[in-house]
Design an enzyme around this catalytic site. Structure first.
Site, PDB file in Angstrom:
ATOM      1  N   TYR A  75       0.814  -1.210   0.000  1.00 52.58           N
ATOM      2  CA  TYR A  75       0.000   0.000   0.000  1.00 52.58           C
ATOM      3  C   TYR A  75       0.848   1.261   0.000  1.00 52.58           C
ATOM      4  O   TYR A  75       0.332   2.348  -0.052  1.00 52.58           O
ATOM      5  CB  TYR A  75      -0.961   0.025   1.192  1.00 52.58           C
ATOM      6  CG  TYR A  75      -0.267  -0.215   2.491  1.00 52.58           C
ATOM      7  CD1 TYR A  75       0.369   0.816   3.139  1.00 52.58           C
ATOM      8  CD2 TYR A  75      -0.232  -1.487   3.047  1.00 52.58           C
ATOM      9  CE1 TYR A  75       1.027   0.601   4.313  1.00 52.58           C
ATOM     10  CE2 TYR A  75       0.426  -1.704   4.235  1.00 52.58           C
ATOM     11  CZ  TYR A  75       1.063  -0.657   4.863  1.00 52.58           C
ATOM     12  OH  TYR A  75       1.718  -0.876   6.023  1.00 52.58           O
ATOM     13  N   HIS A 114      -5.226  -2.805   5.115  1.00 56.05           N
ATOM     14  CA  HIS A 114      -5.398  -3.654   3.928  1.00 56.05           C
ATOM     15  C   HIS A 114      -5.599  -5.125   4.277  1.00 56.05           C
ATOM     16  O   HIS A 114      -5.030  -6.011   3.632  1.00 56.05           O
ATOM     17  CB  HIS A 114      -4.191  -3.507   2.986  1.00 56.05           C
ATOM     18  CG  HIS A 114      -4.480  -2.660   1.793  1.00 56.05           C
ATOM     19  ND1 HIS A 114      -4.956  -3.145   0.615  1.00 56.05           N
ATOM     20  CD2 HIS A 114      -4.365  -1.320   1.617  1.00 56.05           C
ATOM     21  CE1 HIS A 114      -5.117  -2.174  -0.243  1.00 56.05           C
ATOM     22  NE2 HIS A 114      -4.768  -1.052   0.339  1.00 56.05           N
TER      23      HIS A 114
HETATM   24 MG   LIG Z   1      -8.647   0.537   1.665  1.00 45.66          MG
END
Ligand SMILES: [Mg+2]
Length: 408
Positions: free
Chosen positions: A160, A217
Site C-alpha cells: 500500500y 489492507h
Molecule cells: Mg482501503
C-alpha cells in the site's frame, strides 16, 4: 417513458472505466459507472450481453422494480461482477429520474444536510521523509484529512506504499502493470514494530487538527489487529481501515474489546448482507461500501439508513478506479446522508478526465461541493471516449517471505 437504447464504453485516461449510457424516448440520457477495478471487461460483458437487451422498453422511472428484477432475476445472487453491473444501471436510472424532475439528485433523497462534504487524500512514501513531504503537500492543497501509508524498513513495497505514488503530486493513477501481477512481500512483525511510531511522528509533526487515517489492507489476524489498534490509540486516528480480512465479521470483536480506535471496513463488500451484522452489532464506526460495487444508489442507500440506526457513519470507497460518474453518485448521497462521515477522493480533475467527464462539481478547502445541475451533474463525451480502449491490468499480489500467499 421507455428506455430505447444503451451503450457500454470501456476505457479512459489511465483506467478502464466501464461507462453505461442509457437513452430514453424523451431524449433524456442516463449515465452509470460499472468499473470493477482490474476485472472491468467482465462487468462490461454482463451489461452488454445480458442486461441491456432486457432493459429496452422498460420504464426508467421504475428504478426500484428494475433493481429487484435484476437482483432477484439473476438467481445466482450477489457477487462483485453482477452487483457492479446492477450498480451501473441503477446510477443511470437515478440520473434519468433527477433530470426528468429537473433537480440535482440529492433533492430526491431529501435534500442537503450540509454545504460541503469532508474528503481525504492519500499520503504515502517509501520512507518517513517522503511521507512527511506527501502529507505536507496534501495539507497545502487544502485537505483537512489524509490517509497515511509508509514503506516499512526491510519491506519497501508493502502493498500500500505504492512507489509510483510516493511523494507529492496530485495524479495518483498508477500505470497498468499488465495482466500478470507484480509480487510484493509482507512481514507482519516488521509492520507492527514500525508503523505505530511512524503514525505518531506524523501526528507530532502536523499537530492535532489534521485528521489522520490508516489502512491495514486486511493484513492482520484478529489478535494482531487488537494489539495494533491499542498501540496507535495515542495517535487519535480518524479511523483504522480494514484491520482484518473483511469477510470474517466476527474478527472485530477482539479488537473492540481491547481498543476504542474507530474502525472502517467494507470497500470490498457488495451487498447489505456482507455488513448487516457488523453494523447491527456496532463492531464498526464507518461503512466503506461504494455505489458501484454494492449495487448502486438504491442498495447503498439502504445500507446508509441501516448504518444510521447504529451510529455508523459513511466513508465511501473512492479510489481512482471509480469514474467521476459513481463519485458524483456518492457525492449526492454524501450531501444528503444524515450519518455522513468522510469521502475518499483522489481524482483531482486531470485534464483528460475532465474532458471525458465534464462537470461543475468542485473541491474547495478540503470539502467536495456538489453541482446543482439536474441529475448527477456529470456528462460523458462520447467523441472523447473513442480515444480510449481496454488495457488489461492487475493489482499486485502479496506473499510472505517464505512464499505463502497473503491478502492484498
Ligand atoms: Mg482501503
Amino acid at each position: 417513458m421507455k428506455i430505447t437504447g444503451g451503450q457500454v464504453y470501456l476505457g479512459g485516461p489511465g483506467k478502464n472505466y466501464v461507462t453505461l449510457r442509457l437513452e430514453t424516448d424523451q431524449g433524456i440520457v442516463g449515465l452509470g459507472d460499472g468499473t470493477l477495478n482490474n476485472r472491468e471487461s467482465l462487468t462490461a460483458a454482463y451489461l452488454s450481453d445480458y442486461i441491456l437487451p432486457m432493459l429496452i422498453g422498460m420504464d426508467p422511472r421504475r428504478s426500484e422494480d428494475i433493481w429487484q428484477f435484476l437482483y432477484r432475476g439473476a438467481y445466482f445472487r450477489r457477487g462483485p461482477i453482477a452487483m457492479a453491473a446492477f450498480g451501473a444501471v441503477d446510477i443511470a436510472l437515478w440520473d434519468i429520474k433527477a433530470k426528468l424532475a429537473g433537480l440535482p439528485l440529492y433533492e430526491l433523497f431529501g435534500g442537503r444536510s450540509r454545504d460541503g462534504c469532508l474528503v481525504y487524500a492519500h499520503a504515502t512514501g517509501a520512507d518517513i521523509g517522503e511521507l512527511m513531504d506527501s502529507v505536507a503537500y496534501w495539507q497545502e492543497c487544502g485537505y483537512r484529512a489524509v490517509r497515511v501509508q509508509c514503506g516499512v524498513p526491510g519491506m519497501p513495497t508493502a502493498g500500500y506504499a505504492v512507489p509510483e505514488a510516493a511523494g507529492a503530486g496530485p495524479h495518483y493513477i498508477t500505470d497498468f502493470s499488465g495482466i500478470r501481477p507484480a509480487v510484493e512481500i509482507w512481514d507482519t512483525d516488521r509492520y507492527m514494530r514500525f508503523m505505530p511510531d511512524a503514525l505518531a511522528r506524523v501526528r507530532d509533526r502536523f499537530g492535532p487538527e489534521l485528521k489522520l487515517l490508516h489502512d491495514v489492507h486486511h493484513r492482520l489476524t484478529p489478535r494482531e489487529a487488537a494489539v495494533f489498534a491499542k498501540s496507535v490509540e495515542p495517535v487519535n486516528l480518524y479511523w483504522l481501515e480494514d484491520p482484518t480480512p473483511a469477510e470474517d465479521q466476527d474478527a472485530l470483536r477482539l479488537l473492540r474489546h481491547h481498543s476504542t480506535v474507530p474502525v472502517a471496513i467494507g470497500e470490498v463488500f457488495n451487498s447489505i448482507w456482507d455488513c448487516n451484522r457488523l453494523i447491527e452489532e456496532e463492531l464498526i464506526d464507518f461503512i466503506r461500501v461504494a455505489v458501484t460495487y454494492a449495487g448502486g444508489i438504491t442498495h447503498v442507500k439502504r445500507i446508509v439508513d441501516l448504518a444510521g440506526l447504529h451510529h455508523v457513519r459513511t466513508g465511501f470507497h473512492g479510489a481512482p478506479s471509480h469514474s467521476p460518474i459513481s463519485m458524483a453518485a456518492q457525492a449526492h448521497l454524501n450531501v444528503w446522508a444524515p450519518n455522513f462521515g468522510i469521502q475518499e477522493y483522489l481524482v483531482l480533475g486531470t485534464p483528460a478526465c475532465d474532458a471525458l467527464f465534464p462537470s461543475d462539481h468542485r473541491l474547495d478547502d478540503g470539502l467536495f461541493h456538489v453541482s446543482d445541475a439536474p441529475g448527477l451533474g456529470v456528462d460523458f463525451d462520447v467523441a472523447e471516449a473513442a480515444r480510449y480502449e481496454y488495457v488489461a491490468g492487475s493489482h499486485p499480489v502479496v506473499r510472505l517471505e517464505d512464499g505463502t500467499m497473503w491478502n492484498y
